[in-house]
Design a protein around this motif. Structure first.
Motif, PDB file in Angstrom:
ATOM      1  N   HIS B 207      72.045   0.323  31.217  1.00 20.46           N
ATOM      2  CA  HIS B 207      72.926   1.470  31.455  1.00 20.46           C
ATOM      3  C   HIS B 207      72.519   2.084  32.794  1.00 20.46           C
ATOM      4  CE1 HIS B 207      73.943   2.335  26.934  1.00 20.46           C
ATOM      5  NE2 HIS B 207      73.578   1.081  27.089  1.00 20.46           N
ATOM      6  N   ASN B 208      73.460   2.216  33.686  1.00 17.73           N
ATOM      7  CA  ASN B 208      73.151   2.718  35.027  1.00 17.73           C
ATOM      8  C   ASN B 208      72.650   4.166  35.012  1.00 17.73           C
ATOM      9  OD1 ASN B 208      74.838   3.945  37.828  1.00 17.73           O
ATOM     10  ND2 ASN B 208      73.201   2.457  37.985  1.00 17.73           N
ATOM     11  N   LEU B 209      71.659   4.457  35.891  1.00 13.34           N
ATOM     12  CA  LEU B 209      71.158   5.816  36.120  1.00 13.34           C
ATOM     13  C   LEU B 209      71.296   6.083  37.623  1.00 13.34           C
ATOM     14  CD1 LEU B 209      67.859   5.493  34.005  1.00 13.34           C
ATOM     15  CD2 LEU B 209      69.924   6.740  33.326  1.00 13.34           C
ATOM     16  N   ASN B 210      72.367   6.743  37.988  1.00 12.62           N
ATOM     17  CA  ASN B 210      72.722   6.889  39.402  1.00 12.62           C
ATOM     18  C   ASN B 210      72.366   8.282  39.894  1.00 12.62           C
ATOM     19  OD1 ASN B 210      73.880   6.780  41.921  1.00 12.62           O
ATOM     20  ND2 ASN B 210      75.978   6.468  41.217  1.00 12.62           N
ATOM     21  N   ASP B 211      71.594   8.358  40.965  1.00  8.82           N
ATOM     22  CA  ASP B 211      71.323   9.639  41.617  1.00  8.82           C
ATOM     23  C   ASP B 211      71.028   9.356  43.096  1.00  8.82           C
ATOM     24  OD1 ASP B 211      70.533  12.057  42.603  1.00  8.82           O
ATOM     25  OD2 ASP B 211      69.103  12.506  41.004  1.00  8.82           O
ATOM     26  N   HIS B 212      72.078   9.511  43.913  1.00  9.83           N
ATOM     27  CA  HIS B 212      71.947   9.259  45.345  1.00  9.83           C
ATOM     28  C   HIS B 212      71.561  10.506  46.126  1.00  9.83           C
ATOM     29  CE1 HIS B 212      73.719   5.377  44.697  1.00  9.83           C
ATOM     30  NE2 HIS B 212      73.816   5.138  45.974  1.00  9.83           N
TER      31      HIS B 212
END
Lengths: 93, 354
Positions: B207-212
Motif C-alpha cells: 500500500h503506497n505511503l506518499n509524502d513528497h
C-alpha cells in the motif's frame, strides 16, 4: 506432432482415504458437539441446526466449543470434543 | 521421483493450463536436463523429504521444487533462495495452511537480505516490488508455482481467496541495505551482517505511503498515522506483523531527525490507533471481542517489536506498507545455508556439477 519429455510439477502425497465415521442410529441421549469457527455466521448456522433438530423431536445433550478460523483447534478443544458421540462443524463466513 | 510425461511441445502451455499446473503465464518446459542444472545449486539429496506443504500436503523435495523453479524461469543459481523461502514458509509459526486457504488475499512476501541478494542481483531499488528484474520475478513466481503444485493452492479449490491479488503471481524483493540508515532486517532479527537470509510474511500487496512535501520526521509520522489506521486491513482487526518498506529518502529524513527503528516501532504501537468511534460502528469488531480491548483507541500491533521495518526503493519520496493476514501468521526469517547448517556466503560455493 513433436513430443517433449518433462517432469511433472505436482508433488506426491501420502494423504490416506478415510471412511466416514459410523452413523448414529439415534440422537436420543447422545452427546452432540457444536464447533464454532468464530466466523460471523457459523454460530448462527449451528444454533439453527440444533434448533431444527430439537423441533423435530430429537432429545440430545449439547456441548459447544469454539476455535479461531485461522488456526488449528487447540488441544483442550479437541479433548473436550472427544467426549462427544458426534460433532457438527460450521464454516460460514 | 517426479513423474515423467511426454507432451506435445507445441501445445505445452495449453496442456499445463488445462492440467491446473500453471499460473496462467507461459512456462519453461521442466526437462530433466534443466531440472538437473537447477539441482547443481543444491547440496541436499534430490529426493530428500523436507516436509509436506499444506493444504494438499504434497511431499516437498529438492527435485519437485527445482521442477517448479525451472517452470518459473529461475536461473539455477537462484535455487538456494527458493529452497530457503520454502523452508521458512513450512515453519509452523508461519501457518501456511491458513495463508494458503483463507478467503483473505494474503500471499507470502519474500524479503532477501545479505550478500547473496546482491550476488544474484535481486532488485532492492527502483521498482523493486514491480516488474523488470529476472531474479525478483522468477524467484517470486517459483514460490507461487510451488504453492500451487506442491501445496495445492488452486484458486477456488484449496486457495479460497475471494479476489486474489497481483502479488500472488510473484512477491520477492531485496532490502536496499546500502541506502538504509539503519541495521538491515536480518541483523535486527539476530543474524550476522554477512549472513544471507529470507524473511517471509503473509502479506497484502504493498500500500503506497506518499509524502513528497515533508522534509522533517514529524510530517512523515503524521502521514503514517493517517495511512496505517486502516480499518478493513486484518492488522486493524487482528494485530499481526505488518511491514513498513521505507523508501530511502523517507528513511534518511527520519534518521536525520534521530528516529531509530526502535523509536519508529514504538511510535506505531502508541500512535497508530483505530479510534473507538470508528471501530465500534462496524467492521469485524464483533467477531473477536477479546481482541478489542477496553480502550478508546485500538493499536494495530500487540507490541512494538511486531512491526517489521525495511528500506526498499530508489529516489523519490514514496514508501509502502504491507499489512498481513493477522496474528495467526508470524514472520519467519531463515538463513540461506548448506545442508550441514553452515552459512552460505556465495551461491557459487554450492555449485557441484551433476
Amino acid at each position: 506432432m513433436s513430443l517433449i519429455e518433462i517432469l511433472s510439477p505436482v508433488a506426491a502425497t501420502r494423504v490416506a482415504t478415510r471412511p466416514l465415521a459410523p452413523r448414529l442410529e439415534t440422537l436420543t441421549a447422545k452427546r452432540i458437539g457444536w464447533l464454532d469457527n468464530m466466523k460471523a455466521n457459523a454460530g448462527d448456522l449451528l444454533r439453527a441446526v440444533e434448533r431444527e433438530l430439537r423441533a423435530a423431536g430429537h432429545d440430545f445433550v449439547s456441548a459447544t466449543a469454539a476455535k479461531n478460523a485461522t488456526a488449528a483447534a487447540p488441544e483442550a478443544v479437541m479433548t473436550h470434543l472427544k467426549t462427544c458421540d458426534a460433532v457438527v462443524l460450521a464454516i460460514s463466513d | 521421483m517426479s513423474d515423467v510425461l511426454r507432451l506435445d511441445a507445441e501445445r505445452l502451455d495449453d496442456e499445463f493450463e488445462a492440467r491446473g499446473w500453471s499460473d496462467g503465464l507461459p512456462v519453461v518446459a521442466p526437462t530433466r536436463a534443466r531440472v538437473d542444472a537447477m539441482l547443481c545449486y543444491c547440496d541436499r539429496e534430490p529426493h530428500a523429504e523436507l516436509g509436506t506443504m499444506p493444504p494438499r500436503h504434497g511431499i516437498v523435495t529438492p527435485e519437485i521444487l527445482a521442477v517448479n523453479a525451472v517452470m518459473a524461469g529461475c536461473r539455477p543459481e537462484y535455487f538456494p533462495v527458493v529452497l530457503a523461502a520454502v523452508e521458512a514458509m513450512l515453519t509452523p509459526a508461519f501457518n501456511l495452511f491458513a495463508v494458503q486457504a483463507t478467503t483473505h488475499p494474503c500471499a507470502p512476501c519474500v524479503v532477501v537480505n545479505g550478500p547473496i541478494a546482491r550476488e544474484l542481483g535481486i532488485n532492492a531499488r527502483y521498482g523493486a516490488f514491480g516488474p523488470g528484474v529476472r531474479a525478483n520475478a522468477t524467484i517470486g513466481r517459483a514460490i507461487r508455482l510451488i504453492l500451487l503444485n506442491v501445496g495445492g493452492a488452486a484458486p477456488g479449490i484449496l486457495d479460497r481467496s475471494t479476489q486474489g491479488q497481483p502479488a500472488k503471481y510473484s512477491y520477492c524483493v531485496a532490502e536496499n541495505e546500502a541506502e538504509s540508515p539503519w541495521e538491515p532486517l536480518h541483523v535486527e532479527r539476530g543474524f550476522a551482517l554477512d549472513d544471507s537470509t529470507v524473511t517471509v510474511t503473509g502479506a497484502d500487496g504493498p500500500h503506497n505511503l506518499n509524502d513528497h512535501v515533508s522534509d522533517r520526521a514529524a510530517g512523515i509520522l503524521a502521514m503514517l498515522k493517517g495511512a496505517l489506521t486502516d480499518m478493513g486491513s486484518n492488522n486493524a482487526y487482528l494485530y499481526g506483523q505488518p511491514t513498513i518498506a521505507f523508501g530511502p529518502e523517507h528513511a534518511a529524513i527520519l534518521a536525520a531527525d534521530g528516529w531509530s527503528k526502535t523509536a519508529l516501532k514504538r511510535f506505531v504501537f502508541e500512535e497508530v490507533r483505530l479510534p473507538r468511534a470508528l471501530w465500534s460502528q462496524g467492521g469485524m469488531a464483533g467477531m473477536f471481542p477479546d481482541l478489542f480491548p477496553e480502550l478508546d483507541e485500538k493499536p494495530i500491533i500487540k507490541q512494538p517489536d511486531d512491526l517489521l521495518i525495511i528500506v526498499v526503493g530508489g529516489f523519490g519520496r514514496h514508501s509502502c506498507w504491507l499489512p498481513t493476514f493477522g496474528d495467526t501468521t508470524r514472520a519467519v526469517t531463515r538463513r540461506i545455508e548448506r545442508a550441514d547448517g553452515t552459512p552460505l556466503r556465495s551461491v557459487r560455493d554450492l555449485y557441484r556439477p551433476m
